[in-house]
Design a protein around this motif. Sequence first.
Motif, PDB file in Angstrom:
ATOM      1  N   ASP A 264       0.834  -1.211   0.000  1.00  0.00           N
ATOM      2  CA  ASP A 264       0.000   0.000   0.000  1.00  0.00           C
ATOM      3  C   ASP A 264       0.861   1.251   0.000  1.00  0.00           C
ATOM      4  OD1 ASP A 264      -2.365  -1.418   0.002  1.00  0.00           O
ATOM      5  OD2 ASP A 264      -2.746  -1.194   2.155  1.00  0.00           O
ATOM      6  N   GLU A 265       1.924   1.253   0.809  1.00  0.00           N
ATOM      7  CA  GLU A 265       2.798   2.428   0.891  1.00  0.00           C
ATOM      8  C   GLU A 265       3.623   2.607  -0.375  1.00  0.00           C
ATOM      9  OE1 GLU A 265       2.349   4.587   3.067  1.00  0.00           O
ATOM     10  OE2 GLU A 265       1.094   3.390   4.421  1.00  0.00           O
ATOM     11  N   LYS A 268       1.432   4.283  -2.977  1.00  0.00           N
ATOM     12  CA  LYS A 268       1.271   5.720  -2.753  1.00  0.00           C
ATOM     13  C   LYS A 268       2.438   6.512  -3.346  1.00  0.00           C
ATOM     14  CE  LYS A 268      -1.323   5.144   1.585  1.00  0.00           C
ATOM     15  NZ  LYS A 268      -1.259   5.334   3.063  1.00  0.00           N
ATOM     16  N   ASN A 322       4.549  14.804  -2.237  1.00  0.00           N
ATOM     17  CA  ASN A 322       3.893  14.588  -0.946  1.00  0.00           C
ATOM     18  C   ASN A 322       4.629  15.399   0.122  1.00  0.00           C
ATOM     19  OD1 ASN A 322       6.216  13.106  -0.280  1.00  0.00           O
ATOM     20  ND2 ASN A 322       5.233  11.129  -0.543  1.00  0.00           N
TER      21      ASN A 322
END
Length: 489
Positions: A264-265, A268, A322
Motif C-alpha cells: 500500500d505504501e 502511494k 507529498n
Amino acid sequence: MVSRTIPVDPFDLVIFGGTGDLARRKILPGLFRRFCAGQMPPQARIIGAARSELDKGGYREMIREAIAEFGGDLTGTEGRLDPFLDRLDYVAIDARGEGGWSELAEMMKGTERIEAYYFSVAPALFGDIAERLQKWGMADDRARIVVEKPFGRDLETARALNKTLATYFNEDQIYRIDHYLGKETVQNLMAVRFGNMLFEPLWNSQYVDHIQITVAETVGVGGRGEYYDKSGAMRDMVQNHLMQLLCLIAMEPPARFSPDAVRDEKLKVIRALEPVASHHIVRGQYQAEPMNEAENPGYRTAVENPRSRTESFISMRTEISNWRWAGTPFYLRTGKRMAARSSEITVVFKDTPHSIFEEDAGRHRNVLSIRLQPNEGITLGVTIKEPGPGGMRLIDVPLDMTFAEALDPEDIEQVDAYERLIMDVIRGNQTLFMRGDEVEAAWAWTDPIIEGWEARNDVPKPYDYGSNGPTDSEELMRREGRAWREVSE
C-alpha cells in the motif's frame, strides 16, 4: 556457515520452462542450495514442464550439469546432489495445446501439499497456462503462480494480463517476481530505515538534498538483442527494478511489516511521482569497444538494427509530490556497457545551516550509500578534522558496514535472491512481490515518458564503451549544482 533456515511446509513446485535458461541458471541451482540448507521437506517435489521430449532421467541429468555449471561454490554439498535430483520429475507439455496436461494433472492429483506453478516462460504464454491449469483442475485454493517480468509492455497490456490471470486466480495467489527485491541489501534498506531511530527523523525534504539510484552494468545486450531492442532500458529496468528501489527508499512507514501494508505504501509513492519533463531525461546507446569491435560491438550492431532508437542507457530527474519529499529531486540512472557493475542508492543530506569554519575548510556533506552489488553494504560519510597540525581542515571519512567484513563470514548464510523469493512463495508471503495495481500504476507513470520521446523522434545519445554514460547525463546534474556518484566496483 550457520544455517538459521526453517523448513517450509511440503510443496510441489512445477516449473513451466523447466529446461530454459532461467531455470538452469537460477531456479534449480537455488533450490539445490535450499535443499542443502535443510529447508526443503522430504515430501517436496520439483516438476519440470517444457516442450522438450525428455524423460525423468534425461531431465535429472540436465539439471546435474546445470548445477555443476551455474551452482557456484559447491563446497560442503558432497553427497547431496543425488538426493536432490531424486526430487525431480518431468513432463513434456504443450503450453498452447493439450499434450502433457493430463500427465501433469495426474501427478498433482490427490496431494495435500502446497502447489506452486512458476511461469518461467514468455508472457504471451501466461494466459494459456493459467487457463489450462484451471481446465485440468489444478487452479484450486492451494495453488500459487509465479510470473516473471516483463509484466506487460505498457499500461494497456499490463491491465489485460492482470485481467486474464484474475479470471483463474485470486490476487493473493499471484506472485509477480522482481529478483531485485530478494537481494539482502534491499531488505536491509527497510531495516535501516524503520529499525533505527537515527535515520527516520532525517528522512525527508528538510534534511535530504537529493537521492540517486544507479544500476550500472558492464555487459551488453548479449543474446537478448531481439527482446531488448523492443524494450530498452526504460521498460527493462526503470519500470520495475528502479521503481521498486525508489518506492522502498521513499515510502512512508507501513503500519506493520505485512504484504499489503508494505505494498500500500509503495503504491502511494508511485501515484505521487511527478511527470518527467523532456529536459530531465537523457537516453543513450553504447558504442563499440575501441580496438575490439568484433568481440564487443556497439549497440546497433549487437541488436542487428542499424537504425535502432532504443536506449541502452537512461537517466532522469523526478520528484515525489507529498509532504515528506516535496522539492527533493530523485535521480535515476541505469545503463549497459558502463564503467563498472554497480547498484547503489545514495542519500545526499543537505549542508549544515551555518558553517562555523573558514572557507578553506571546504564544503562537506553527509552521504549515506547503500550498495546492492557488488560488495553489499552500507556506508555513511561523516565529516571530521583532518589529522595533524595546520588548522581546522575538514575531510570526509566513511563509517563502513560492508556485510562481508562487518559480520563473521562463518555466521552468514549466503542466499541468492531467487532462493529467498521462491521460499516466500511457498510460505505464502507476498511482501516482496508486486501487486497488480502497483504494476499498473508504474506503467501509468512510465507510458507518457516513452510516448513523449517517440513523439519527438528522439535519438539516443552515443556514449563510450566502459564510460558513465552520455555527457548529457552529467550535465543533467551539473546544471543543478550536483554530480553523479562515480560508478565503481
